[in-house]
Structures are given as structure tokens and as C-alpha cells.
Design an enzyme around this catalytic site. Structure first.
Site, PDB file in Angstrom:
ATOM      1  NE  ARG A 104     -16.146  12.906  -7.106  1.00  0.00           N
ATOM      2  CZ  ARG A 104     -16.668  11.679  -7.084  1.00  0.00           C
ATOM      3  NH1 ARG A 104     -17.963  11.517  -6.828  1.00  0.00           N
ATOM      4  NH2 ARG A 104     -15.925  10.611  -7.310  1.00  0.00           N
ATOM      5  CD  GLN A 134     -13.415   3.966  -9.984  1.00  0.00           C
ATOM      6  OE1 GLN A 134     -13.976   4.728  -9.214  1.00  0.00           O
ATOM      7  NE2 GLN A 134     -13.358   2.660  -9.761  1.00  0.00           N
TER       8      GLN A 134
HETATM    9  N1  NVA Z   1     -19.105   8.977 -14.826  1.00  0.00           N
HETATM   10  C1  NVA Z   1     -19.623   9.086 -13.487  1.00  0.00           C
HETATM   11  C2  NVA Z   1     -18.686   8.505 -12.502  1.00  0.00           C
HETATM   12  C3  NVA Z   1     -19.165   8.520 -11.082  1.00  0.00           C
HETATM   13  C4  NVA Z   1     -18.139   7.996 -10.121  1.00  0.00           C
HETATM   14  C5  NVA Z   1     -19.909  10.547 -13.171  1.00  0.00           C
HETATM   15  O1  NVA Z   1     -19.092  11.411 -13.536  1.00  0.00           O
HETATM   16  O2  NVA Z   1     -20.938  10.832 -12.558  1.00  0.00           O
HETATM   17  N1   CP Z   2     -16.612   5.620  -8.134  1.00  0.00           N
HETATM   18  C1   CP Z   2     -16.735   6.766  -7.442  1.00  0.00           C
HETATM   19  O1   CP Z   2     -15.960   7.709  -7.603  1.00  0.00           O
HETATM   20  O2   CP Z   2     -17.766   6.773  -6.552  1.00  0.00           O
HETATM   21  P1   CP Z   2     -18.313   8.011  -5.729  1.00  0.00           P
HETATM   22  O3   CP Z   2     -18.995   8.935  -6.712  1.00  0.00           O
HETATM   23  O4   CP Z   2     -19.278   7.427  -4.746  1.00  0.00           O
HETATM   24  O5   CP Z   2     -17.170   8.710  -5.060  1.00  0.00           O
END
Ligand code: NVA
Ligand code: CP
Length: 301
Positions: A104, A134
Site C-alpha cells: 500500500r 477492494q
Molecule cells: N479513497 C480512500 C480509500 C481508503 C480505503 C483513500 O485512498 O484514502
Molecule cells: N477499505 C480499505 O482498504 O480499508 P483500510 O484502509 O482500513 O485498509
């Protein structure tokens, strides 16, 4: 043979994506029956989180444990990654020791660079541009509740962000229509629009997008990394809250999805997220099952 990565939905064919979703439903029922299924015994997944996470972290870690393997959480600030070791060295070293890597991070280009040097599958656990894991869970949820995503009308109300981009790819790959409403200036990237043009409809009117939808989806107005823009964004997104009035424009049996975390009173009302049409907790749980199916596909060999 080239290493199979999962950086966007386009890394796999629709047929393979569908088989992963079907398998996720099977693995969910096996798990609910208390069955032990450990195809990844002795395998390891490294997880690199450059941004915060609850669902992705827990679901990948538990997925590896349930599949009989292990996971290692690498916090960049506690490893040499945070001290500037170059991506190509980190990728070659980590991939020489583990069987899969989940990342991530912010830049999608950095993820692609990492994958190009990795000798084991790399999974996108969210970048600024995409969140394909997701979508596996979201499509599983739609399949469970509506039979299939094919032919559905879905509405994305809010920011044209990473999750929206993955929904746009899914619309093309799975054959559903995505009606997107964003405020002016917060549209999805023009490159992703061009690639998915025939499956999406863009507007700046949430009512138009919600109209007759089978599925209504939203996400935070300020994604990770956009914290400084929060006030400006809250103002720009006025009128884009998914509330009961908006839900009433969709089909009677429409479902509501949100990847979470959710900000009640901003992108969604308390009433909608806690209401009978909300499938957000089923959706969140499905992250576990969908990723187990993905890990099995990528790592079982
Ligand atoms: N669009 C959000 C999704 C979090 C799971 C972000 O990138 O923070
Ligand atoms: N939806 C999602 O990716 O959640 P987190 O940011 O908690 O991993």
C-alpha cells in the site's frame, strides 16, 4: 514465465477475475463451516504499508494465517525502506525470501517499478490511483446480494478517486454501467475515463447518477494524503452526501456500498450507512474471503 502481479484489475482477464470471486464465495462458506484449508503452508507474504490501514492489514494477515502461511508486516519507518534504500534493491531482496508481496503506497508508478524487479507476485493494497482488492470484495458482495454485477446500473457519488478508478475498470471488464457524479474539478483521471468511456456516464449531479441505480457507492471526500485539502473539499462536496433522499431515487431494492472508513455526515448519512440497504459490513468482511481467493490464485502455484 513472467510473474503474475495484481496491480490493477486489468492484470487479469474477466474470466479469471470471475473465477476468483466465485472461489471467494466458496472459501467463505468453507470457513463458515469450520473447515481447515491450508494450501499456502510454509509460504510467506510480506506486507508494506506506506499508508494507514485497518481492513487491508487485518484481512491479508488473517487470510495468510487461515491459508496455512505467514505474513510479515514491514513498517517503512522501521526498515531501510524509510531510510532511502532504492526500490529496485528492496524488491529484489524481499522477493528472494518471500512468496508474495502486498504493498500500500502513494505512487502507482513506484508500485509498478517494485513489481518489475520482484520475482514473486506483487499485490496492490491501494495506491493513489487504484484499489483493485477492494473491487474483488465489492463485486463479491454485489454477486451475493444481486446475483451478478453484469447488466447492473451502479452509481458512484463523490470523489473521482482511486476506488472510483477501480470501479470504472470493473464496469468495462464486467459489463455494468457506472453513473458517476463528482463536483466540478474532482472528476476521475481523464486517462481512466478514456479507457472506460463506453461503460461510464459522467455528471456533476448526484441525483442524476443515483437515478434508477441497483448499487449506490461512495467513499471519503479526502483520501489519504489529501488531509490538507479537507476544508476545501468539504465545501466543494456540499450536496454530495448519500442520504435517504438520494437513496430513494435508486431502485427500491438498491444496495449501498462504501469501502470504509466512512465519515458520517459527510459522504454518507448515519441513516443510510446504518440502514437496511447498507451492505458495508458484508463488503468489509468479504475483503478477507476475496483476498484468500486471490492469494490462492497467485501463490498456490
Ligand atoms: N479513497 C480512500 C480509500 C481508503 C480505503 C483513500 O485512498 O484514502
Ligand atoms: N477499505 C480499505 O482498504 O480499508 P483500510 O484502509 O482500513 O485498509
Amino acid at each position: 514465465m513472467n510473474t503474475q502481479h495484481f496491480l490493477t484489475l486489468d492484470d487479469l482477464s474477466t474470466k479469471t477475475l470471475q473465477s476468483i470471486i466465485d472461489r471467494a464465495i466458496d472459501l467463505k462458506s468453507l470457513q463458515n463451516d469450520g473447515a481447515i484449508y491450508e494450501p499456502l503452508k510454509n509460504q510467506s507474504l510480506a506486507m508494506i504499508f506506506n499508508k494507514a490501514s485497518t481492513r487491508t492489514r487485518v484481512s491479508f494477515e488473517v487470510a495468510m494465517q487461515q491459508l496455512g502461511g505467514t505474513s510479515i508486516n514491514l513498517n517503512p519507518s522501521e526498515t531501510q525502506i524509510g531510510r532511502g534504500e532504492v526500490i529496485k534493491d528492496t524488491a529484489r531482496v524481499i522477493s528472494s525470501m518471500v512468496d508474495g508481496i502486498m504493498i500500500r503506497t502513494d505512487s502507482h508508478a513506484k508500485l509498478e517499478e517494485f513489481a518489475s524487479y520482484s520475482t514473486v507476485p506483487v499485490i496492490n493494497g491501494l495506491t493513489d490511483d487504484y484499489h483493485p482488492c477492494q473491487l474483488l470484495a465489492d463485486l463479491q458482495t454485489v454477486q451475493e446480494l444481486r446475483g451478478s454485477a453484469v447488466g447492473c446500473t451502479m452509481a458512484w457519488i463523490g470523489d473521482g478517486n482511486n476506488v472510483c478508478h477501480s470501479f470504472m475498470n470493473a464496469a468495462r471488464l464486467f459489463g455494468f454501467e457506472l453513473q458517476i457524479a463528482t463536483p466540478i474539478g474532482y472528476e476521475p483521471s481523464s486517462e481512466v475515463v478514456a479507457r472506460n468511456n463506453s461503460s461510464i456516464r459522467l455528471s456533476n449531479d448526484p441525483r442524476e447518477a443515483a437515478s434508477n441505480a441497483d448499487v449506490i457507492i461512495t467513499d471519503t471526500w479526502s483520501s489519504m494524503g489529501q488531509e490538507d485539502e479537507k476544508n476545501e473539499r468539504n465545501n466543494a462536496f456540499t450536496g454530495f452526501c448519500v442520504d435517504q433522499a438520494l437513496m430513494r431515487l435508486a431502485k427500491k431494492d438498491a444496495i449501498f456500498l462504501h469501502c470504509l472508513p466512512a465519515y458520517r455526515g459527510c459522504e454518507v448519512s448515519e441513516e443510510v450507512i446504518e440502514g437496511p440497504q447498507s451492505a458495508v459490513f458484508q463488503e468489509a468482511e468479504n475483503r478477507l474471503h476475496a483476498q484468500k481467493a486471490l492469494l490462492e490464485f497467485l501463490m498456490k502455484g
